[in-house]
Each structure stands twice: as C-alpha cells, then as structure tokens.
Write an enzyme that holds these catalytic residues in place. Structure first.
Site, PDB file in Angstrom:
ATOM      1  N   GLU A  57      18.813  27.659 -26.920  1.00 40.79           N
ATOM      2  CA  GLU A  57      18.303  26.927 -25.766  1.00 40.79           C
ATOM      3  C   GLU A  57      19.065  25.628 -25.501  1.00 40.79           C
ATOM      4  OE1 GLU A  57      14.047  26.820 -26.377  1.00 40.79           O
ATOM      5  OE2 GLU A  57      13.862  28.925 -25.804  1.00 40.79           O
ATOM      6  N   GLU A  81      15.152  36.173 -27.868  1.00 38.53           N
ATOM      7  CA  GLU A  81      13.888  35.560 -28.295  1.00 38.53           C
ATOM      8  C   GLU A  81      12.808  35.773 -27.254  1.00 38.53           C
ATOM      9  OE1 GLU A  81      13.976  31.469 -29.844  1.00 38.53           O
ATOM     10  OE2 GLU A  81      12.019  31.177 -28.923  1.00 38.53           O
TER      11      GLU A  81
END
Length: 525
Positions: free
Chosen positions: A257, A364
């Site tokens: 991220e 994810e």
C-alpha cells in the site's frame, strides 16, 4: 491492512459509508460458522478420475440453506436441458490467463494464534488449509518484518546508518515475538499437498531509513542514494536469510500500500514516480543480481489507483523490464458494493489490454475492516463469504492469476494487532480454550476456488445468460493441467434457481441451486 478514510484512496468518504450501509452484515446476521474440536471437524471428500470418466460429473456445494459445506455429489451429463432460464455455455477452445493459485498470509498474528492451540488442533487447522482433506492452498504471503498484525514494531536491522546491513538478522522470526513465524512457514511447506508459491511484502524499512525516523504516519525514505541502495539491499538480505533456512520465494511486492494508509500503522509512502525510480535504479538491479528468478510485483494497493500507477511505471521501459506483475487490494471498492462507481474490474481489463505481458494478482483482502460501522470479526456471517466469492470470481474474470486472503487465522477479537486494526478471517481461534476454532463461510467460499483450480490451470471461455426475470448466474470456467474442466457458479440471490451448463459434445448439467450458495463442478474435457 487496508487504508481507510484517506483521500488518496477514496474519492470521498461518502462512497465508503454508503457501501458499508448497503452491506447486509452491517446489521443483524446469523452465525453459519462451523466449530472444530478434537472430536469433530468437517473435511472435504476427495474425488477420483473414474467418477468423471465419460459423462460423469463431480460437484461440490456450499449453501446457507442447509448443512452443505463443500459437500460432494456425483452426477452425469444429460441429453437435454432442464428448461431453466439461466444458461451457461462452456467453450474450452477459448483460453485466457494461466492461474498461479490461491492462499492467505502467514503473519505474526496467525502464528501467535495458531500456537495458542493444543498441538493436535494446530495440525488440524493447518490441514484444513493445506492437506488433501482441506482446501489445498497454493499461495502464501509473508510480511517482511513487522506489520499491524504483529504485537509491536520491529525490523531486521535496528542499527542506525548501517548502510551495508552488517547487523541484519531474521532471528526475531523464530522468537515468541512473532509466534515463531518461521517455524509456521516451514510446517506449512512440509505439510502442503501442493507446492506453495510464497511472496513477500514489506510494510516499512527500519525507522532510521525514513525522513521522520518513524515507520508510522506514512513516512517516506530519506532522499539519499545510500538509503535507496540500502533499502534495496534489505530485500536481498531477507531472501538470502530465508534461503539459508530452506525457504524460497516465488515473488515480492515492492511495497504494501504505497499510496498510504490512515497513518495508525506502519507504511512507507511512495508516489508512482518514486516507486518507478526505486525499481529501475535500485531494487530491480539489486534483485536481478541476487535473486534473478524472483518475480517483482508493483503497486500492491487498491484497484482505484491502477490507471495512474501502471501508466507511470509500465510506460517507462527501464522500470517495466524489472516488473512481472501488479498486486491488487480490494478495500477501496468497499467490498465491491460500489463497483458501479469505481469500476475496479474495468480497470483490470484495461491494464491487461495495455500491458498483456504483466500478470495481475490479488495480494490482500479481508472483511471487517471498516471502523465503527463494520469492523472486526462477525462469526459465521454468510454475507462476508459471498463477498469473497464475488470478488474472487470477478477478479479471475478480469485477468487475475490468483487471489490472496489476509491472515489465515486470528483470535475471536480479530487480532492480535498492535494498532488495534482488527478484522475478520476465514478461521477464528478460541485462544483461551486452546482446543476450538471456527471456520467462517469465507473459508468455504475460498475453498470452492483454491481446492479445484490448480496452479497452471487456464481460464476458458464461458457465457452466462439469463432473461428479463432472472439475471445470469455468476460463473467462471477453467481447464486444469490434468485436462479437467472446473466451473464455479455462485448464486447470491434470496431465492433458488434452476439453471444448466452446456458443454458441446457432452450435453447438459442440470442444476437446481439453493439460495445463497456456491457450487464447483468438475468433469473431463
């Protein structure tokens, strides 16, 4: 974990709130979990080739309506259809992407909670994921050092200005701090009935490499060449240390991220331009030298960012030559409830059209990540299983080569998590009892893909149609390396349906499907 309420991820927090409020699990829900004890824990019955020879069909069903949980049945093709309005046609002559696999993350939190079980139950839990009597995971994600699903912040080299990383050590991965995460990974690799493709992801470098001397609050790397080179070397040191333990990795993501999170847990923020330059000038050459067979995935973030990140990095040939794939998270789509607004799967199709030589991988996903409204575990929530099923199927139909869940197991509170960023997981463990764990519907929905769509399978042509009254069934088809056709069909409706699957030269599979169910069919090509 996922960023929440950040401008870089959502066009506005209203999208998140609307999606959450539309979610059925934001209100009351029923518990459809399966309890596993020493005395009782369901397993998945296997199938043999004789059962699908000729006109034979093996099917597996999971349904909210009854006790079906990956329940096996054997049937046959029929000469005519059942008159159902919803029809699926298979065309194995059309082939698309090759599948890498499905799995979950081997985090500190997972290791710690699994270790809280008695040894017999530890084995039983892992067999549910990795053995022939389980759902046969083939992918595993490993955080590089700590993440929010650790009990605290740590790195593999705390010695400031140690640019050559002479003090680098993964000893903590064998300690109680991580629940002996290294030991868990070894156990999984030894137990698994199929080879496991491991990939690693960093959350943050050692704090001394950042501009703020901290790994929370979305820091950036110190803008110094020796820091960039040392951070790239850190990757090589990690893979070397794990190789010395007998563990090899298939891939790595450049950064978990990189667009940023809430700032409450670890991260290393990068712009697309910064990731591009880090890959082409430092990480790419470094790993090409030390780990030439390792696949590198860029992005590892929300699908909403795909257009900007892929064009910035993959349109630069000096960066693109090091990139093999694109990692994807699902969170900014609010669990796919606002696909009409964010069009995540259109974005994926666009990436494949523009960069067909780069794979896309779901790296994810989890449920229960939305603060206040819908955070933490909801034991047995069926809607959360359906969300998994919808996202996996939609990703696969938009060129993804696989899908990776977040923690394979957590405690009943959704942790441990030092940042209090608790979420849900397919398996939840009663760590106080030490002899009980629960399988959520998410576990079974994942299993309808992971157990049957083997690595090396290819997605094949499938047309699903309905009419003005009945929407098409959600479905995806695959051809395995052994020559079986696997079709996964999902019904998220509140009513059952009659549909059929047509295969040229074989006939029809006629189905009466219950409401809120998922089915997998296996038959010979």
């Amino acid at each position: 974990m996922a960023p929440v309420f950040t401008a870089s991820v959502y066009k506005s927090s209203a999208i998140l709130l609307v999606g959450a409020l539309l979610s059925p699990s934001a209100s009351a829900y029923s518990d459809f979990s399966t309890k596993c004890t020493k005395e009782s824990c369901d397993v998945v019955e296997g199938w043999i080739k004789d059962e699908i020879s000729g006109s034979g069909v093996v099917s597996y069903t999971t349904s909210q309506d009854n006790a079906d949980r990956l329940t096996k049945r054997v049937s046959s093709f029929e000469d005519s259809d059942n008159g159902g309005w919803q029809k699926i046609k298979i065309d194995a002559s059309k082939t698309y992407q090759k599948i890498q696999g499905f799995g979950g993350a081997l985090t500190d939190a997972a290791a710690i909670t699994i270790n809280a079980l008695e040894p017999e139950m530890q084995t039983k839990l892992l067999e549910n994921y990795y053995s022939a009597s389980g759902i046969e995971y083939t992918v595993g994600r490993v955080p590089i050092a700590s993440c929010d699903f650790s009990t605290g912040v740590y790195s593999y080299d705390e010695t400031a200005e140690d640019f050559e990383l002479e003090d680098f050590s993964i000893a903590v991965d064998s300690s109680d701090t991580t629940g002996n995460k290294l030991g868990l990974i070894k156990t999984v690799l030894n137990m698994a009935v199929n080879p496991i493709s491991l990939f690693a992801s960093p959350w943050a470098p050692p704090a001394w490499m950042t501009q703020t001397n901290s790994t929370v609050g979305n820091p950036s790397l110190r803008d110094e060449p020796e820091i960039y080179q040392s951070w790239a070397l850190y990757f090589s040191k990690f893979f070397e240390a794990y190789r010395n333990e007998g563990i090899n990795f298939w891939a790595v993501t450049v950064q978990n991220e990189p667009a940023g999170n809430t700032g409450a847990w670890q991260d290393l923020k990068m712009t697309p331009e910064q990731q591009r330059d880090f890959v082409k000038d430092y990480l790419g050459p470094q790993l090409e030298s030390t780990d030439p067979d390792l696949k590198i995935m860029m992005h590892d973030d929300q699908r909403v960012h795909l257009p900007t990140w892929t064009s910035t990095i993959l349109d630069d040939p000096d960066a693109a030559k090091y990139i093999d794939g694109v990692g994807l998270h699902w969170y900014s789509e609010v669990e796919d409830y606002v696909t009409w607004a964010t069009k995540p799967f259109d974005k994926m199709n666009d990436v494949n059209d523009k960069y067909p030589d780069k794979f896309m991988m779901g790296t994810e996903a989890c449920n229960g990540f939305i603060p206040i409204i819908d955070q933490g575990p909801k034991l047995g929530d069926w809607n959360r299983g359906e969300r998994y099923g919808f996202d996996i199927m939609s990703d696969l139909n938009a060129w993804a080569v696989g899908w990776t869940d977040w923690n394979i197991a957590l405690d009943l509170s959704g942790g441990p998590n030092w940042a209090k960023n608790v979420v849900d997981a397919p398996i939840l463990i009663d760590t106080e009892a030490g002899d009980v764990f629960y399988k959520n519907p998410m576990f079974y929905y994942l299993g309808h893909f992971s157990k049957f769509i083997k690595p090396g399978s290819v997605r094949i042509g499938l047309e699903s149609t309905g009419n003005l009254i009945s929407a098409p069934m959600e479905a995806a088809g695959f051809l395995t390396p052994d020559g079986e056709i696997v079709v996964v069909v999902m019904n998220r409706d509140i009513a059952g349906h009659k549909y059929n699957i047509e295969v040229a030269g074989k006939g029809f599979i006629n189905v009466d499907v219950p409401k809120h169910s998922i089915q997998t069919f296996i038959f010979a090509q």
